[in-house]
Design a protein around this motif. Structure first.
Motif, PDB file in Angstrom:
ATOM      1  N   PRO A 130       0.846  -1.196   0.000  1.00  0.00           N
ATOM      2  CA  PRO A 130       0.000   0.000   0.000  1.00  0.00           C
ATOM      3  C   PRO A 130       0.883   1.249   0.000  1.00  0.00           C
ATOM      4  O   PRO A 130       1.751   1.398   0.847  1.00  0.00           O
ATOM      5  CB  PRO A 130      -0.789  -0.122   1.305  1.00  0.00           C
ATOM      6  N   GLY A 132       0.794   5.563  -0.719  1.00  0.00           N
ATOM      7  CA  GLY A 132       0.031   6.766  -1.019  1.00  0.00           C
ATOM      8  C   GLY A 132       0.905   7.804  -1.706  1.00  0.00           C
ATOM      9  O   GLY A 132       0.700   8.135  -2.862  1.00  0.00           O
ATOM     10  N   ASP A 145       2.926   4.905   3.250  1.00  0.00           N
ATOM     11  CA  ASP A 145       1.861   3.931   3.006  1.00  0.00           C
ATOM     12  C   ASP A 145       0.511   4.553   3.336  1.00  0.00           C
ATOM     13  O   ASP A 145       0.426   5.703   3.784  1.00  0.00           O
ATOM     14  CB  ASP A 145       2.114   2.619   3.767  1.00  0.00           C
ATOM     15  N   THR A 146      -0.527   3.812   3.109  1.00  0.00           N
ATOM     16  CA  THR A 146      -1.878   4.352   3.273  1.00  0.00           C
ATOM     17  C   THR A 146      -2.236   4.647   4.720  1.00  0.00           C
ATOM     18  O   THR A 146      -3.202   5.350   4.987  1.00  0.00           O
ATOM     19  CB  THR A 146      -2.919   3.390   2.663  1.00  0.00           C
ATOM     20  N   SER A 147      -1.436   4.141   5.683  1.00  0.00           N
ATOM     21  CA  SER A 147      -1.684   4.473   7.093  1.00  0.00           C
ATOM     22  C   SER A 147      -0.869   5.683   7.541  1.00  0.00           C
ATOM     23  O   SER A 147      -0.938   6.087   8.697  1.00  0.00           O
ATOM     24  CB  SER A 147      -1.374   3.266   7.990  1.00  0.00           C
TER      25      SER A 147
END
Length: 183
Positions: A130, A132, A145-147
């Motif tokens: 993942p 971003g 990452d997406t977190s």
């Protein structure tokens, strides 16, 4: 103008920044669509001093040399700097030799490896990680990452690519051996 120049002009125009494109081939695929979109296009070569003087670069915020030929872009950047040394120049140069050559001729500020940024994102996506955002941080590519957690890209930087000239290390290299993945 090319594809990159066209996209740059469209984005700047959308932001309300006045722009003028330069295209050496009046029959180029992007010249007519640019004019259709209201982008003024001057026929000529961006490295030609007479063309640059017609554009009155002293009134410009910046000049962008974003053609597909690195050395052609260097020539445009040098000409623009010669006509209006006080304005900024955005330069598209993908090869280290072109960047080194330009650094020897012009004061170069920030250098970003756009290909490396794109490759970092693509490799992460291909590995089903993942991701971003992707940014250049010092001499490495970082992924968020997406977190929201930032980490180094698994890609080796140009100065650490073992397949180019063998592994190269510089003193104080705190990163250690690059983590690589086979795709």
């Amino acid at each position: 103008m090319g594809q990159v120049g066209m996209r740059l002009c469209v984005e700047l125009q959308g932001l309300g920044v006045p722009i003028v494109g330069v295209e050496r081939d009046p029959q180029a695929a992007t010249a007519r669509p640019a004019r259709t979109l209201g982008i003024p296009v001057v026929d000529g070569h961006g490295g030609d001093l007479h063309v640059l003087e017609r554009l009155r670069p002293g009134h410009a915020r910046a000049s962008a040399a974003v053609g597909s030929d690195d050395l052609g872009n260097v020539a445009v950047a040098l000409a623009a700097h010669g006509v209006a040394p006080h304005i900024g120049v955005v330069l598209r140069a993908g090869e280290d030799d072109a960047i080194a050559e330009t650094r020897s001729l012009l004061p170069v500020g920030v250098v970003r490896d756009i290909t490396g940024l794109a490759a970092g994102h693509v490799v992460a996506r291909l590995c089903a990680e993942p991701v971003g955002d992707v940014v250049a941080h010092r001499d490495e590519i970082r992924l968020r990452d997406t977190s929201g957690v930032w980490r180094r890209s698994a890609l080796a930087g140009h100065d650490r690519c073992a397949h180019v000239e063998g592994p190269r290390r510089t003193p104080g290299d705190e990163i250690g051996p690059p983590r690589t993945r086979t795709i």
